[in-house]
Write a protein that holds these residues in place. Structure first.
Motif, mmCIF file in Angstrom:
data_model
loop_
_atom_site.group_PDB
_atom_site.id
_atom_site.type_symbol
_atom_site.label_atom_id
_atom_site.label_comp_id
_atom_site.label_asym_id
_atom_site.label_seq_id
_atom_site.Cartn_x
_atom_site.Cartn_y
_atom_site.Cartn_z
ATOM 1 N N HIS A 16 -7.786 1.279 -2.092
ATOM 2 C CA HIS A 16 -7.122 1.979 -3.198
ATOM 3 C C HIS A 16 -5.998 1.160 -3.854
ATOM 4 O O HIS A 16 -5.903 1.107 -5.074
ATOM 5 C CB HIS A 16 -6.576 3.312 -2.667
ATOM 6 C CG HIS A 16 -5.935 4.158 -3.695
ATOM 7 N ND1 HIS A 16 -4.570 4.205 -3.866
ATOM 8 C CD2 HIS A 16 -6.467 4.979 -4.636
ATOM 9 C CE1 HIS A 16 -4.293 5.029 -4.862
ATOM 10 N NE2 HIS A 16 -5.423 5.509 -5.348
ATOM 11 N N CYS A 17 -5.161 0.523 -3.077
ATOM 12 C CA CYS A 17 -3.998 -0.207 -3.619
ATOM 13 C C CYS A 17 -4.238 -1.711 -3.763
ATOM 14 O O CYS A 17 -3.336 -2.456 -4.131
ATOM 15 C CB CYS A 17 -2.772 -0.005 -2.721
ATOM 16 S SG CYS A 17 -2.269 1.702 -2.570
ATOM 17 N N TYR A 56 -10.051 0.879 5.393
ATOM 18 C CA TYR A 56 -9.253 1.242 4.210
ATOM 19 C C TYR A 56 -10.106 1.101 2.955
ATOM 20 O O TYR A 56 -10.850 0.131 2.799
ATOM 21 C CB TYR A 56 -8.014 0.331 4.136
ATOM 22 C CG TYR A 56 -7.135 0.624 2.950
ATOM 23 C CD1 TYR A 56 -6.533 1.864 2.822
ATOM 24 C CD2 TYR A 56 -6.940 -0.317 1.957
ATOM 25 C CE1 TYR A 56 -5.737 2.159 1.725
ATOM 26 C CE2 TYR A 56 -6.135 -0.045 0.864
ATOM 27 C CZ TYR A 56 -5.541 1.207 0.750
ATOM 28 O OH TYR A 56 -4.764 1.476 -0.338
ATOM 29 N N CYS A 62 0.869 -1.181 0.000
ATOM 30 C CA CYS A 62 0.000 0.000 0.000
ATOM 31 C C CYS A 62 0.900 1.223 0.000
ATOM 32 O O CYS A 62 1.669 1.436 0.931
ATOM 33 C CB CYS A 62 -0.900 -0.006 1.235
ATOM 34 S SG CYS A 62 -1.834 1.523 1.457
ATOM 35 N N THR A 63 0.804 1.989 -1.064
ATOM 36 C CA THR A 63 1.687 3.147 -1.211
ATOM 37 C C THR A 63 0.965 4.452 -0.872
ATOM 38 O O THR A 63 1.486 5.528 -1.136
ATOM 39 C CB THR A 63 2.256 3.212 -2.645
ATOM 40 O OG1 THR A 63 1.147 3.157 -3.547
ATOM 41 C CG2 THR A 63 3.185 2.045 -2.922
ATOM 42 N N CYS A 64 -0.223 4.343 -0.309
ATOM 43 C CA CYS A 64 -0.952 5.549 0.089
ATOM 44 C C CYS A 64 -0.153 6.283 1.171
ATOM 45 O O CYS A 64 0.391 5.648 2.069
ATOM 46 C CB CYS A 64 -2.308 5.194 0.687
ATOM 47 S SG CYS A 64 -3.386 4.325 -0.444
HETATM 48 ZN ZN ZN Z 1 -2.826 2.279 -0.503
#
Ligand code: ZN
Ligand code: GLU
Length: 270
Positions: A125-126, A122, A98-100
């Motif tokens: 998104h990723c 969460y 997860c790069t958020c």
């Molecule tokens: Zn993420």
């Protein structure tokens, strides 16, 4: 099976009456079962953990009369063991990078969360596609556990009765490995409870949803199930949770005020 429990304080502050109440219950359970009670130092937060709080918690527990069997388990000494468990999860496709950023995550939350002890669900998104291949290990990256959306996790609590939490609704994909190369609390806790052959976890009711997350991790890592007892959270006369108060209710303060251990136990056994 031999009863084995544990106390798992984080050395980020002094133990207060709320901790003492939970730990006292854990101690009583171990005595009732003629079992063993272990002490685990959950010192994985490098910014907030302080050695002087480790010394203080050992001293305060001894003062209160809670005996733990040596040796104390120290999480910061066990990073390679947690990493091996994480790599297993990664190779089986249970977790994803997860790069958020922290900022992204705050912006993604639609409504403010009333349950302030708990992280927001969460958004996914990723999340990779359901049929994606397991990912490879990248340095300096957060990894999340992909929860089975819609599945209800149930357990029977020895104090609160039947509990159920739905993945994707009550809690979402949660952190398993942190980009500072440390395990999350959830992962370290599950790995340690299994390694120590814990049979019953006694913890505060603020961790009910964490228990549901940890049941999913146990399953994914094929670790044995554990029994649970969640204690009611102590509140003051204003109804404020003791854990939120940084003032007078530290065991140390009560002791300095001249209270005896028996008086302190009476304060939370009312
Ligand atoms: Zn993420
Ligand atoms: N270290 C965690 C805490 O102090 C406790 C965890 C647990 O009992 O699993 O909140």
């Amino acid at each position: 099976m031999h009863y084995t429990g544990r106390l798992a304080p984080s050395p980020t502050g002094l133990l207060h009456l709320g901790h003492a109440a939970t730990f006292w219950t854990a101690y009583q359970r171990s005595l009732q079962h003629q079992g063993t009670l272990l002490l685990r130092n959950e010192d994985l937060d490098p910014q907030r953990s302080k050695p002087e709080y480790v010394d203080a918690m050992i001293e305060d527990l001894a003062w209160l009369g809670i005996d733990c069997a040596p040796p104390m388990i120290v999480q910061s000494h066990r990073i390679s063991i947690y990493r091996a468990a994480f790599v297993r999860l990664l190779s089986h496709g249970y977790v994803y990078a997860c790069t958020c950023s922290r900022k992204d995550l705050t912006q993604m939350i639609a409504a403010p969360h009333e349950d302030t002890d708990d992280e927001p669900v969460y958004t996914g998104h990723c999340r990779p596609a359901p049929n994606a291949l397991p990912q490879t290990l990248q340095p300096s990256t957060n990894y999340r556990f992909r929860v089975p959306d819609g599945e209800t996790i149930r357990f029977n609590d020895a104090n609160l009765g039947p509990q159920s939490f739905t993945a994707g609704k009550d809690f979402g994909d949660f952190l398993v490995w942190r980009k500072d190369d440390l395990p999350s609390y959830q992962l370290a806790c599950v790995v340690d409870d299994a390694d120590s052959q814990i049979t019953e976890v006694v913890r505060g009711a603020d961790l009910l949803k964490s228990t549901a997350r940890q049941i999913l991790l146990q399953r994914a890592l094929q670790l044995p199930a554990v029994d649970y007892l969640h204690t009611h959270l102590l509140r003051d006369e204003q109804g404020i949770r003791l854990a939120k108060r940084h003032d007078a209710l530290a065991l140390r303060t009560l002791r300095q005020q001249g209270h005896t251990p028996a008086e302190v136990v009476a304060m939370f056994s009312r």
